[in-house]
Design a protein around this motif. Structure first.
Motif, PDB file in Angstrom:
ATOM      1  N   GLU A  93       8.984  55.493  33.822  1.00  0.00           N
ATOM      2  CA  GLU A  93       9.301  56.043  32.598  1.00  0.00           C
ATOM      3  C   GLU A  93       9.329  55.035  31.296  1.00  0.00           C
ATOM      4  O   GLU A  93       8.927  55.576  30.073  1.00  0.00           O
ATOM      5  N   ASN A 100       7.621  55.755  27.873  1.00  0.00           N
ATOM      6  CA  ASN A 100       8.276  55.790  26.427  1.00  0.00           C
ATOM      7  C   ASN A 100       7.632  54.920  25.494  1.00  0.00           C
ATOM      8  O   ASN A 100       7.929  55.013  24.085  1.00  0.00           O
ATOM      9  N   ASN A 121       9.197  64.095  39.528  1.00  0.00           N
ATOM     10  CA  ASN A 121       9.571  63.636  38.056  1.00  0.00           C
ATOM     11  C   ASN A 121      10.997  63.247  38.174  1.00  0.00           C
ATOM     12  O   ASN A 121      11.800  64.040  38.241  1.00  0.00           O
ATOM     13  N   THR A 151      12.097  61.050  35.683  1.00  0.00           N
ATOM     14  CA  THR A 151      12.495  60.813  34.046  1.00  0.00           C
ATOM     15  C   THR A 151      13.219  61.801  33.343  1.00  0.00           C
ATOM     16  O   THR A 151      13.391  62.805  33.914  1.00  0.00           O
ATOM     17  N   SER A 152      13.409  61.332  32.362  1.00  0.00           N
ATOM     18  CA  SER A 152      14.223  62.057  31.330  1.00  0.00           C
ATOM     19  C   SER A 152      13.525  63.042  30.530  1.00  0.00           C
ATOM     20  O   SER A 152      14.084  63.784  29.753  1.00  0.00           O
ATOM     21  N   LYS A 153      12.229  63.118  30.762  1.00  0.00           N
ATOM     22  CA  LYS A 153      11.249  63.857  30.028  1.00  0.00           C
ATOM     23  C   LYS A 153      10.756  65.169  30.998  1.00  0.00           C
ATOM     24  O   LYS A 153      10.323  64.989  31.892  1.00  0.00           O
ATOM     25  N   ASN A 161       3.798  63.916  27.778  1.00  0.00           N
ATOM     26  CA  ASN A 161       5.175  63.960  27.840  1.00  0.00           C
ATOM     27  C   ASN A 161       5.675  65.127  26.659  1.00  0.00           C
ATOM     28  O   ASN A 161       5.460  64.965  25.549  1.00  0.00           O
ATOM     29  N   VAL A 178      16.214  57.662  28.379  1.00  0.00           N
ATOM     30  CA  VAL A 178      16.075  56.860  29.685  1.00  0.00           C
ATOM     31  C   VAL A 178      16.828  57.714  30.823  1.00  0.00           C
ATOM     32  O   VAL A 178      18.141  57.899  30.484  1.00  0.00           O
ATOM     33  N   SER A 179      16.228  58.144  31.863  1.00  0.00           N
ATOM     34  CA  SER A 179      16.939  58.895  33.040  1.00  0.00           C
ATOM     35  C   SER A 179      18.056  57.989  33.501  1.00  0.00           C
ATOM     36  O   SER A 179      17.721  56.641  33.571  1.00  0.00           O
ATOM     37  N   PRO A 230      13.231  55.247  37.263  1.00  0.00           N
ATOM     38  CA  PRO A 230      12.705  56.572  36.936  1.00  0.00           C
ATOM     39  C   PRO A 230      11.162  56.436  36.856  1.00  0.00           C
ATOM     40  O   PRO A 230      10.511  55.581  36.185  1.00  0.00           O
ATOM     41  N   ARG A 231      10.439  57.516  37.213  1.00  0.00           N
ATOM     42  CA  ARG A 231       9.032  57.485  37.215  1.00  0.00           C
ATOM     43  C   ARG A 231       8.260  58.843  37.478  1.00  0.00           C
ATOM     44  O   ARG A 231       8.947  59.803  38.050  1.00  0.00           O
TER      45      ARG A 231
END
Length: 180
Positions: free
Chosen positions: A48, A52, A89, A91-93, A152, A159-160, A165-166
């Motif tokens: 992540e 970013n 996933n 991540t937070s995205k 993205n 941020v997760s 996170p990845r």
């Protein structure tokens, strides 16, 4: 001695009257060898923090050589196959992943698109079948490269809360090939 002669006579009589099937040695022509081959295809991992860092929504765009069918006997002998994708996933995205199958001139033969929600989500599994029960085999036999693009669909700051996170893409291929 008489018993041995009688026993031998009964044995010979049984052998002569037993059922014997005519042997067919032309069966060899009907033998077909069709192994199922399985191999890892792609593995791609992006943390992540790297997503970013990107100033554009695109966080990955790469092309891989795909020479699974460079041998003529493989390209001509493939009967069916499948590609199995597993995407994760944490991540937070929200992400969009696109996989393009390219021919020798760079033309797109087929596209697989994956939309993924931000964490927490389940691992996305997809199997794509090629051959009589799926997409045309010509897509695979004419593919010489695979292009993977990741976008993205969220922001570049969140941020997760997940550990490390990845985004991870794994894929394997299974092919049934006639060797006759």
């Amino acid at each position: 001695m008489k018993k041995l002669g009688l026993l031998t006579g009964v044995f010979l009589l049984c052998c002569l009257s037993s059922c014997v099937e005519q042997q067919n040695f032309e069966q060899y022509d009907e033998v077909a060898v069709t192994p199922l081959l399985e191999a890892a295809l792609l593995y791609l991992e992006t943390p992540e923090s790297e997503i970013n860092r990107q100033t554009s929504p695109s966080f990955v765009s790469t092309t891989f050589d795909f020479e699974a069918f460079s041998e003529q006997f493989v390209a001509e002998g493939i009967l069916e196959g499948s590609l199995i994708y597993q995407l994760e996933n944490t991540t937070s995205k929200p992400l969009q992943i696109t996989l393009e199958f390219l021919d020798a001139s760079g033309q797109v033969l087929d596209t697989e698109t994956f939309l993924m929600d931000p964490a927490p989500t389940a691992i996305l599994n997809r199997e794509v079948v090629y051959g009589p029960a799926g997409k045309p085999l010509e897509i695979l036999t004419n593919t010489t490269a695979l292009r993977v693009s990741g976008t993205n669909l969220g922001d570049q700051t969140s941020v997760s809360g997940e550990p490390e996170p990845r985004f991870v893409l794994r894929s394997t291929a299974k092919f049934r090939i006639s060797l006759t």
